[in-house]
Design a protein around this motif. Structure first.
Motif, PDB file in Angstrom:
ATOM      1  N   UNK A 113       0.590  -0.844  -0.108  1.00 48.35           N
ATOM      2  CA  UNK A 113      -0.147   0.279   0.160  1.00 48.35           C
ATOM      3  C   UNK A 113       1.215   1.178   0.164  1.00 48.35           C
ATOM      4  N   UNK A 114       0.521   2.106  -1.171  1.00 48.26           N
ATOM      5  CA  UNK A 114       1.279   3.046  -1.213  1.00 48.26           C
ATOM      6  C   UNK A 114       0.836   4.826  -0.096  1.00 48.26           C
ATOM      7  N   UNK A 115       1.548   5.549  -0.226  1.00 53.35           N
ATOM      8  CA  UNK A 115       1.555   6.980   0.507  1.00 53.35           C
ATOM      9  C   UNK A 115       0.818   6.490   1.850  1.00 53.35           C
ATOM     10  N   UNK A 116       2.190   6.180   2.230  1.00 55.15           N
ATOM     11  CA  UNK A 116       2.448   5.864   3.714  1.00 55.15           C
ATOM     12  C   UNK A 116       2.751   7.060   4.312  1.00 55.15           C
ATOM     13  N   UNK A 117       2.621   7.831   5.397  1.00 50.22           N
ATOM     14  CA  UNK A 117       3.162   9.091   5.865  1.00 50.22           C
ATOM     15  C   UNK A 117       3.882   7.986   6.710  1.00 50.22           C
ATOM     16  N   UNK A 118       4.475   9.168   7.763  1.00 48.31           N
ATOM     17  CA  UNK A 118       5.695   8.273   8.797  1.00 48.31           C
ATOM     18  C   UNK A 118       4.769   6.962   9.870  1.00 48.31           C
ATOM     19  N   UNK A 160      -5.031   3.991  -2.890  1.00 48.26           N
ATOM     20  CA  UNK A 160      -4.694   4.968  -4.360  1.00 48.26           C
ATOM     21  C   UNK A 160      -3.465   3.973  -5.567  1.00 48.26           C
ATOM     22  N   UNK A 161      -3.392   3.841  -4.552  1.00 46.51           N
ATOM     23  CA  UNK A 161      -1.784   3.346  -5.016  1.00 46.51           C
ATOM     24  C   UNK A 161      -1.464   1.436  -4.304  1.00 46.51           C
ATOM     25  N   UNK A 162      -2.127   0.822  -5.079  1.00 44.45           N
ATOM     26  CA  UNK A 162      -2.455  -0.933  -3.691  1.00 44.45           C
ATOM     27  C   UNK A 162      -2.083  -1.512  -5.112  1.00 44.45           C
TER      28      UNK A 162
END
Length: 824
Positions: free
Chosen positions: A67-72, A84-86
């Motif tokens: 899973x993308x767009x992961x914060x800290x 939206x990015x998996x």
């Protein structure tokens, strides 16, 4: 770096690898540390995983759900962000299968709730997707996401939404798991609102709930129901009968936190049950492993994992946070890893230690696979490298402890075929010498005369001088030992371990004074299989089996004293006895039914069960007490559990006519035996230690001492109780004393040998050698080795169902008075 990475990847084809995700190492923006469980690792930058979270379970067959767009804070942003990015990613073939974008608003389109009412809780891939390296006709491959409702209000709206798709699909499908479909009972309906984990097994999706409820979904029929006709029956629910867990010493009170995790191996479903310190989910006090028996719909408590090796990355928490809890898991064969038997590898939250649990002896080894991880680093993930080649490792299969050592010793059981109550297990290579050493007697009469006056331990060693002595002298028999010999020999306490071989129980003992000599003692015929050691004193064990049966047992002379069954509605906690069970004034005490947060008025309740062995052996006498605590800490459930007194974590110590109980944080509670029985918590100024990691209470030279341990044993300190000031005062030396600590019993002794002075001995082994802490060097060492030195517990094994015991062959006390409950 590339060659090292390829080398590690090739090794990982034999078994899962542990991946630590970090933001930066040196000049690299994103790095992955790939760790083989057998102490080998490398650092590698993997662009495909940059800024992403990734998950693995056994059914994935090596594929990761990314899973993308992961914060800290990875687990929190994954739980609440749009997907939206998996995609699916194979770390060996580097194949990628893109998954559809998921708009969170679409999840709740068929409900009256908003997307903010749900968060991503778990996810699983049913099988490897169709690809160039796997079966292209793999139609059953499906990705499942479980969204959990934040606030379960008990209305008609769903508490769980299942989101799923097949690899290659353009959109996600949704299905609300509404409990009204499969439960008419209000209580069960409430239970079925809380899915704890998803798992795919043999073409079915299993949702595990608390209270052992399970929902079984046929994956292909689910697709038919949602996409085609909405009429196909695809789901059933059932309740699995739970097993009876033995209550182990060190688990804490009956309300300690229990955490369940599920792992499938391809042919079995396992459940790993952790018991945790009530103040922290990061301190595991005990664990049990069970297998799902589909024929009887029951959980079966296991004594061995056979050839299965399980892998878990555990994210323990209060369950109150909105967080993605998907647990990384894997499974492989012990033969593939070159291991002698199956085991469990697991990691804990915010802990770089890799723990290895061996079910046969309930021992846990702690290793540090990476000497120091750069910060920040996130919860690791197990990755199983997919392969079709034969991964079986030829050659000798080893135990976990042998991987910690550069050289292992062979264990030999000395037994000449004659019936022996006790035999020695030697850790050396080769056989007994053919010729006796110089200076030892030659004639039979002299050998026999010497043997008559030897202590049983010395007698066993005397028989092992050479083959001739072993043939001349008969095997040790308890009735042939000399009372004079048993009374005049001064020994060190032994570490005694209870284990079972089929339906036969044995006691293994390790003697730290004689260079880790090991002895095997047969138990009496009346000794029940499945017993748990609860306490030890004066050579006697206090033991339990199940939740009601309690008895005392001397493993050296083999008498057994059966105590009354525990009353109904009482949960067994810490236990102790005041003096030798055969003495006239012995009292057995059990702490039970403790509940410090039940009364908002500031009163907590604790119950004790007392049994006078020679006055009221027909029953237990209950005593309940209330005590005050600070209501300001009671405004939150977990705060109360972290701060209030917890008396059941370690066993009570009988001191000055009263039983003293110790909390992890240094607080003392006292149960007074004189006059009216009463319970009192001493001054709260004593609460000066960490409430998560263990402290041990010891009587030494007519004083109360406290041994305080830090995380992984990184700090070990000894304090003495200043009774005038009611404060713990730090000690720098024990003088000529040695301390022996364990969850079951902790006591001190004048060191029988000078090299044992000023040391603390633990129920831990380095290889096959007992671990101790020296107050002179302020480091850990092991008995019989001048080479080993460490600042913590890493690379050592903690043993469960064991205790320190003072060897006692004296039978004088057995004849003091008749006792119908005493069997020899």
């Amino acid at each position: 770096m590339g060659e090292v990475y390829e080398k590690v990847l090739q090794g990982l084809w034999q078994h899962p690898g542990l991946c630590f995700h970090m933001e930066k190492v040196g000049n690299l923006k994103v790095s992955i540390i790939l760790v083989k469980p057998i102490l080998e690792y490398c650092i590698k930058s993997i662009p495909e995983l940059q800024g992403k979270a990734y998950y693995h379970k056994t059914s994935h067959q090596g594929w990761l759900i990314v899973i993308g767009n992961v914060r800290d804070s990875a687990e929190y942003s994954v739980a609440e962000s749009n997907l939206d990015d998996c995609f699916l990613w194979n770390p060996v073939s580097l194949e990628t299968v893109q998954l559809p974008k998921l708009d969170r608003e679409s999840i709740t389109a068929q409900t009256k709730l908003s997307s903010k009412d749900f968060y991503l809780f778990d996810l699983v891939l049913s099988s490897s997707p169709p690809s160039t390296t796997s079966n292209p006709d793999h139609e059953g491959s499906m990705v499942f996401l479980h969204f959990k409702r934040v606030d379960q209000k008990g209305d008609d709206e769903p508490c769980n939404i299942l989101v799923f798709c097949r690899p290659g699909d353009k959109q996600w499908r949704t299905k609300a798991l509404n409990v009204s479909y499969y439960s008419n009972n209000d209580y069960d309906a409430a239970i079925l609102e809380c899915i704890e984990s998803l798992l795919c097994f043999r073409g079915k999706l299993y949702a595990f709930f608390c209270e052992n409820w399970v929902i079984e979904i046929q994956i292909l029929k689910l697709w038919q129901n949602v996409v085609v006709d909405r009429k196909t029956q695809y789901i059933r629910s059932f309740k699995v009968k739970d097993a009876d867990f033995p209550v182990l010493v060190g688990e804490g009170d009956q309300d300690s936190e229990g955490m369940d995790y599920w792992v499938e191996s391809g042919n079995e479903i396992f459940r790993v049950h952790f018991k945790c310190n009530s103040r922290s989910y990061r301190r595991v006090t005990s664990m049990h492993i069970l297998k799902l028996d589909f024929s009887s719909l029951s959980w079966v408590l296991l004594k061995s994992l056979d050839d299965h090796v399980l892998f878990l990355c555990i994210s323990m928490d209060t369950g109150l946070s909105r967080k993605c809890y998907s647990t990384s898991s894997a499974c492989c064969s012990a033969a593939d890893m070159g291991l002698e038997r199956g085991c469990l590898f697991y990691t804990l939250l915010e802990d770089q230690t890799l723990h290895i649990f061996e079910l046969e002896d309930s021992g846990t080894t702690a290793i540090l696979p990476c000497l120091k991880l750069p910060t920040p680093w996130f919860l690791p993930t197990w990755i199983m490298m997919p392969t079709t080649v034969n991964r079986h490792v030829d050659g000798r299969r080893r135990r976990i402890s042998n991987f910690m050592l550069s050289q292992s010793a062979a264990d030999t059981i000395i037994n000449d075929g004659r019936q022996e109550n006790m035999s020695r297990i030697n850790c050396y290579r080769g056989e007994l010498q053919d010729l006796k050493p110089e200076g030892f007697p030659n004639d039979f009469d002299s050998i026999e005369a010497i043997a008559k006056f030897l202590h049983p331990v010395d007698y066993i060693n005397f028989r092992l001088v050479c083959k001739e002595y072993s043939m001349i002298l008969p095997a040790l028999n308890r009735k042939s030992t000399s009372i004079r010999a048993t009374a005049t020999t001064y020994l060190s306490p032994w570490l005694i371990l209870l284990f079972e071989d089929g339906e036969q129980a044995f006691c293994n003992a390790i003697d730290p004074m004689h260079n880790n000599n090991k002895y095997r003692m047969k138990v009496s015929d009346e000794f029940p299989v499945g017993a748990t050691i609860r306490y030890s004193k004066d050579g006697w064990l206090l033991m339990s089996i199940g939740k009601k049966t309690v008895f005392c047992y001397n493993p050296f002379t083999k008498p057994m004293i059966r105590l009354p069954d525990l009353p109904d509605d009482y949960v067994l906690g810490g236990m102790s006895f005041s003096s030798t069970p055969t003495s006239r004034n012995c009292v057995v005490i059990a702490i039970t039914n403790w509940c410090p947060w039940s009364d908002v008025s500031g009163e907590a309740k604790i119950s004790f069960l007392l049994c006078d062995l020679h006055r009221s052996l027909s029953d237990w006498t209950p005593h309940s007490s209330t005590y005050k605590y600070d209501t300001r800490t009671h405004d939150h459930y977990m705060q109360a559990k972290r701060r209030d007194f917890m008396p059941c974590i370690n066993n009570p110590v009988f001191y000055n006519g009263a039983f003293y109980c110790l909390d992890y944080n240094g607080l003392l509670g006292v149960f007074y035996m004189k006059g009216d029985f009463c319970w009192e918590i001493l001054s709260k100024s004593l609460g000066q230690f960490n409430g998560i990691y263990p402290s041990f209470l010891v009587e030494c030279d007519e004083k109360l001492l406290l041994v305080n341990l830090g995380q992984s044993g990184k700090s070990t300190e000894v304090y003495s109780l200043d009774e005038s000031e009611m404060a713990w005062v730090k000690l720098k030396s024990l003088g000529k004393h040695a301390i022996f600590i364990s969850y079951t019993s902790s006591f001190s002794a004048i060191a029988p040998r000078s090299f044992m002075e000023n040391k603390i001995y633990f129920p831990r082994l380095y290889g096959e050698k007992v671990l101790y802490y020296s107050l002179d060097t302020c480091r850990y060492h092991c008995v019989g080795s001048n080479q080993y030195s460490s600042q913590d517990f890493h690379n050592t094994k903690e043993i469960s169902n064991c205790t320190w015991i003072e060897p006692n062959w004296s039978e004088a006390s057995l004849c003091q008075e008749p006792n119908d409950h005493l069997t020899v």
